[in-house]
Design a protein around this motif. Sequence first.
Motif, mmCIF file in Angstrom:
data_model
loop_
_atom_site.group_PDB
_atom_site.id
_atom_site.type_symbol
_atom_site.label_atom_id
_atom_site.label_comp_id
_atom_site.label_asym_id
_atom_site.label_seq_id
_atom_site.Cartn_x
_atom_site.Cartn_y
_atom_site.Cartn_z
ATOM 1 N N TYR A 199 0.870 -1.172 0.000
ATOM 2 C CA TYR A 199 0.000 0.000 0.000
ATOM 3 C C TYR A 199 0.907 1.222 0.000
ATOM 4 O O TYR A 199 1.690 1.395 0.926
ATOM 5 C CB TYR A 199 -0.867 0.040 1.250
ATOM 6 C CG TYR A 199 -1.883 -1.072 1.329
ATOM 7 C CD1 TYR A 199 -3.036 -1.039 0.547
ATOM 8 C CD2 TYR A 199 -1.693 -2.151 2.192
ATOM 9 C CE1 TYR A 199 -3.966 -2.052 0.622
ATOM 10 C CE2 TYR A 199 -2.641 -3.162 2.267
ATOM 11 C CZ TYR A 199 -3.777 -3.106 1.483
ATOM 12 O OH TYR A 199 -4.698 -4.110 1.562
ATOM 13 N N VAL A 248 3.588 -5.028 2.261
ATOM 14 C CA VAL A 248 2.863 -5.791 3.271
ATOM 15 C C VAL A 248 3.238 -7.269 3.147
ATOM 16 O O VAL A 248 3.475 -7.962 4.121
ATOM 17 C CB VAL A 248 1.344 -5.607 3.109
ATOM 18 C CG1 VAL A 248 0.597 -6.504 4.071
ATOM 19 C CG2 VAL A 248 0.955 -4.156 3.333
ATOM 20 N N ASN A 274 -2.538 -10.511 13.483
ATOM 21 C CA ASN A 274 -3.320 -9.395 12.940
ATOM 22 C C ASN A 274 -2.382 -8.418 12.233
ATOM 23 O O ASN A 274 -1.317 -8.086 12.736
ATOM 24 C CB ASN A 274 -4.038 -8.621 14.068
ATOM 25 C CG ASN A 274 -5.139 -9.463 14.700
ATOM 26 O OD1 ASN A 274 -5.269 -9.501 15.906
ATOM 27 N ND2 ASN A 274 -5.917 -10.121 13.876
ATOM 28 N N GLY A 275 -2.790 -7.997 11.074
ATOM 29 C CA GLY A 275 -2.002 -6.996 10.344
ATOM 30 C C GLY A 275 -0.829 -7.564 9.582
ATOM 31 O O GLY A 275 0.011 -6.823 9.067
ATOM 32 N N SER A 276 -0.731 -8.912 9.496
ATOM 33 C CA SER A 276 0.432 -9.479 8.815
ATOM 34 C C SER A 276 0.210 -9.574 7.302
ATOM 35 O O SER A 276 1.111 -9.980 6.575
ATOM 36 C CB SER A 276 0.746 -10.862 9.387
ATOM 37 O OG SER A 276 -0.396 -11.682 9.289
ATOM 38 N N GLY A 277 -0.970 -9.226 6.840
ATOM 39 C CA GLY A 277 -1.186 -9.165 5.393
ATOM 40 C C GLY A 277 -2.002 -10.308 4.811
ATOM 41 O O GLY A 277 -2.010 -10.508 3.606
ATOM 42 N N LYS A 278 -2.724 -11.033 5.662
ATOM 43 C CA LYS A 278 -3.516 -12.162 5.164
ATOM 44 C C LYS A 278 -4.622 -11.700 4.219
ATOM 45 O O LYS A 278 -4.762 -12.214 3.107
ATOM 46 C CB LYS A 278 -4.130 -12.939 6.350
ATOM 47 C CG LYS A 278 -3.107 -13.439 7.350
ATOM 48 C CD LYS A 278 -3.740 -14.216 8.481
ATOM 49 C CE LYS A 278 -4.674 -13.383 9.348
ATOM 50 N NZ LYS A 278 -4.046 -12.250 10.051
ATOM 51 N N SER A 279 -5.394 -10.711 4.673
ATOM 52 C CA SER A 279 -6.490 -10.231 3.828
ATOM 53 C C SER A 279 -5.955 -9.622 2.540
ATOM 54 O O SER A 279 -6.536 -9.793 1.471
ATOM 55 C CB SER A 279 -7.318 -9.188 4.574
ATOM 56 O OG SER A 279 -7.885 -9.746 5.722
ATOM 57 N N THR A 280 -4.847 -8.913 2.661
ATOM 58 C CA THR A 280 -4.240 -8.302 1.478
ATOM 59 C C THR A 280 -3.868 -9.373 0.459
ATOM 60 O O THR A 280 -4.159 -9.241 -0.731
ATOM 61 C CB THR A 280 -2.979 -7.523 1.898
ATOM 62 O OG1 THR A 280 -3.332 -6.643 2.962
ATOM 63 C CG2 THR A 280 -2.417 -6.726 0.737
ATOM 64 N N GLN A 301 -13.672 -10.586 4.475
ATOM 65 C CA GLN A 301 -13.718 -10.354 5.913
ATOM 66 C C GLN A 301 -14.841 -9.346 6.146
ATOM 67 O O GLN A 301 -15.014 -8.422 5.365
ATOM 68 C CB GLN A 301 -12.374 -9.785 6.385
ATOM 69 C CG GLN A 301 -12.168 -9.913 7.870
ATOM 70 C CD GLN A 301 -10.713 -9.614 8.277
ATOM 71 O OE1 GLN A 301 -9.875 -9.280 7.450
ATOM 72 N NE2 GLN A 301 -10.433 -9.731 9.549
ATOM 73 N N GLU A 305 -11.322 -15.407 7.024
ATOM 74 C CA GLU A 305 -11.837 -15.557 8.385
ATOM 75 C C GLU A 305 -13.335 -15.860 8.408
ATOM 76 O O GLU A 305 -14.138 -15.041 8.839
ATOM 77 C CB GLU A 305 -11.539 -14.297 9.204
ATOM 78 C CG GLU A 305 -10.055 -14.006 9.220
ATOM 79 C CD GLU A 305 -9.637 -13.090 10.364
ATOM 80 O OE1 GLU A 305 -10.433 -12.929 11.302
ATOM 81 O OE2 GLU A 305 -8.519 -12.574 10.306
ATOM 82 N N HIS A 309 -7.673 -18.170 12.288
ATOM 83 C CA HIS A 309 -6.896 -17.895 13.495
ATOM 84 C C HIS A 309 -6.888 -19.118 14.400
ATOM 85 O O HIS A 309 -6.649 -19.002 15.595
ATOM 86 C CB HIS A 309 -7.470 -16.684 14.233
ATOM 87 C CG HIS A 309 -7.077 -15.389 13.613
ATOM 88 N ND1 HIS A 309 -5.770 -14.977 13.525
ATOM 89 C CD2 HIS A 309 -7.800 -14.414 13.029
ATOM 90 C CE1 HIS A 309 -5.712 -13.805 12.935
ATOM 91 N NE2 HIS A 309 -6.930 -13.434 12.605
HETATM 92 N N1 LIG Z 1 -6.502 -0.029 2.374
HETATM 93 C C1 LIG Z 1 -5.325 0.016 3.023
HETATM 94 N N2 LIG Z 1 -4.503 1.082 2.875
HETATM 95 C C2 LIG Z 1 -3.313 1.137 3.506
HETATM 96 N N3 LIG Z 1 -2.846 0.167 4.316
HETATM 97 C C3 LIG Z 1 -3.605 -0.919 4.498
HETATM 98 C C4 LIG Z 1 -4.890 -1.062 3.868
HETATM 99 N N4 LIG Z 1 -5.425 -2.245 4.234
HETATM 100 C C5 LIG Z 1 -4.528 -2.825 5.059
HETATM 101 N N5 LIG Z 1 -3.437 -2.036 5.224
HETATM 102 C C6 LIG Z 1 -2.257 -2.367 6.037
HETATM 103 O O1 LIG Z 1 -1.706 -3.568 5.540
HETATM 104 C C7 LIG Z 1 -1.344 -4.428 6.614
HETATM 105 C C8 LIG Z 1 -1.978 -5.785 6.416
HETATM 106 O O2 LIG Z 1 -3.397 -5.690 6.516
HETATM 107 P P1 LIG Z 1 -4.351 -6.945 6.339
HETATM 108 O O3 LIG Z 1 -5.746 -6.456 6.404
HETATM 109 O O4 LIG Z 1 -3.927 -7.680 5.137
HETATM 110 O O5 LIG Z 1 -3.997 -7.803 7.644
HETATM 111 P P2 LIG Z 1 -4.620 -9.162 8.144
HETATM 112 O O6 LIG Z 1 -3.504 -10.124 8.238
HETATM 113 O O7 LIG Z 1 -5.780 -9.557 7.312
HETATM 114 O O8 LIG Z 1 -5.106 -8.783 9.611
HETATM 115 P P3 LIG Z 1 -6.373 -9.322 10.437
HETATM 116 O O9 LIG Z 1 -5.966 -10.609 11.077
HETATM 117 O O10 LIG Z 1 -6.571 -8.257 11.475
HETATM 118 O O11 LIG Z 1 -7.529 -9.442 9.511
HETATM 119 C C9 LIG Z 1 -1.751 -3.730 7.891
HETATM 120 O O12 LIG Z 1 -0.580 -3.223 8.498
HETATM 121 C C10 LIG Z 1 -2.641 -2.611 7.474
HETATM 122 O O13 LIG Z 1 -2.411 -1.484 8.263
#
Ligand SMILES: Nc1ncnc2c1ncn2[C@@H]1O[C@H](COP(=O)(O)OP(=O)(O)OP(=O)(O)O)[C@@H](O)[C@H]1O
Lengths: 278, 245
Positions: B14, B19, B39-45, B76, B157, B190
């Motif tokens: 991003y 990420v 959380n925040g490790s980039g799974k959803s991304t 999610q 999730e 998780h």
């Molecule tokens: N739209 C966005 N713009 C900028 N940064 C983003 C955006 N979406 C996510 N991020 C950042 O990218 C990183 C990964 O986010 P992501 O949602 O992929 O995490 P996750 O592993 O799915 O977390 P969770 O377990 O909480 O769902 C986070 O640090 C978040 O701050």
Amino acid sequence: MTFSDIFSDPMVREIVFRALTVGSLVSLCAAVLGVSLVLRRYSMIGDGLSHVGFFALSVAAALGLGTTNSLEISIPIVIFAAFLLMKLTESGVMKGDAATAVVSTGAVAVGVVIFTFAQGSMTSDICSSLFGSASVVTLTDKDLILSIVMSVLVIALYLVFYRLVFSVTFDEGFAKASGAPVSFCNLLISVLTAVVIVVGMKLIGSIMISALVVFPALTAMRLAGSFKRVIGIAGAVSVICFVLGFFAGCLLGLPTGPCVIIVNMTVYALCALCKRGN
Amino acid sequence: MSRILTCTDLTLSYEKQAVVSELNIHVDEGDCLCILGENGSGKSTLVKALVGLIKPQRGTVIYEGLKRHEIGYLPQQSAAQKDFPASVEEIVLSGTLPRSMGYIKKENRLEAEKNMELLGILPIRKKSFAALSGGQQQRVLLARAFCAAKKLLVLDEPVTGLDPLVSAELYSIIEEKNATEGLTVISVSHAPERACHTASKILHLGGGGAQFFGTADEYLASEIGQKYLCADDHHHHHGERRKVQ
Ligand SMILES: Nc1ncnc2c1ncn2[C@@H]1O[C@H](COP(=O)(O)OP(=O)(O)OP(=O)(O)O)[C@@H](O)[C@H]1O
Ligand SMILES: [Mg+2]
């Protein structure tokens, strides 16, 4: 004016018939599109586009076409603006509401300047394009035909792509992931909205047209739990409110637009109160 | 088994902030890939990139013998949808859209009905989505994903916020689909223990670029897996001890 006046004089009857036809069709289209727009948090896009419509009218005035003869100019300009708004939002340059605000205020500013240049001073043309025609006499044959064609086109396209519109409105991410043409759908909604706004501006005026988009949708969402019903109720409520508001305006000697919107507002308030009472 | 999805040197970011970086994974037909991580490790991304919602900054995601309209995706939870005025049936039916853009066909209805039945939401099919509990809403979205998933099911999730019984039920429905119909599943979760039981492959995205990709057994033996599972174990025992007191 009384009811018997409206129906006895054939000339008046003709004018009333035209205004009712165009108004009902526009109200129907605006309400149906409005449901998708409100649910996707684009309520203000109608407002933004109508201000661009005002700008288009000023261009028409500058070219000496007058505001009565301006649909050919406003429709392409407003469609272009709708397209621009969509691209600005999609590409992430600006958030949706910021993009709408920028385009709408900018368009009005430039529009007023052009109007003033074209006519030497602010005239009643500006007033009628902002607040809608006080009398509906200005609806020409061409307006009538164009409005009918446009409205039928909007409704037909909406029905053909109904499933796509629903899917994208509910969850754009899911629709895109499974390969639905989301960009096309967004473009379709913007273009259809642009057309409805331009056609409706004549009656309601550019300041208030977005009420036709928002109020019926909000009312219907209070009353129904399925998308199909929400669409149906929004369309019906919108047409009924228009007819009521229009006759109220005629009888009381008030401009059409504000009357229609006050009726819409009242209906919404009543629905909200009743639901709370339950 | 044939390969259906390959990621090569995949880097996602991003605004220049990476990420996920330099990720290499592959998924075969019938696989169950479980994605773990904090959380925040980039799974959803990553999941969004896999289904084509985000463009990779570098590297590629390649499908083989898999079309976009054969993918079912469960995002999610997003707050915007929660008060959406649509009936359960309408939402589940929208899962069949990509394969029939025009009017709803008989086969679409049958498919929606089958999946509503499977998830136990047939009795509430006429109810409004806005009036359902979180667990019921999740069932509806899962049924919609099932309708769209002809070959690949991607779940972000799927059981967040649901009670343990319902979570277990939904997981077994998903596992059943994977085992009997050969549906390929990619799921963010998780619950590492459950994942290790059922997943054929595990991807762990750690903070600071640490990654693990391999089979469940390899994961259990790896350092990163040990640490994560230990934390999970500890959490469980702690809970039990509290109950005894
Ligand atoms: N739209 C966005 N713009 C900028 N940064 C983003 C955006 N979406 C996510 N991020 C950042 O990218 C990183 C990964 O986010 P992501 O949602 O992929 O995490 P996750 O592993 O799915 O977390 P969770 O377990 O909480 O769902 C986070 O640090 C978040 O701050
Ligand atoms: Mg996530």
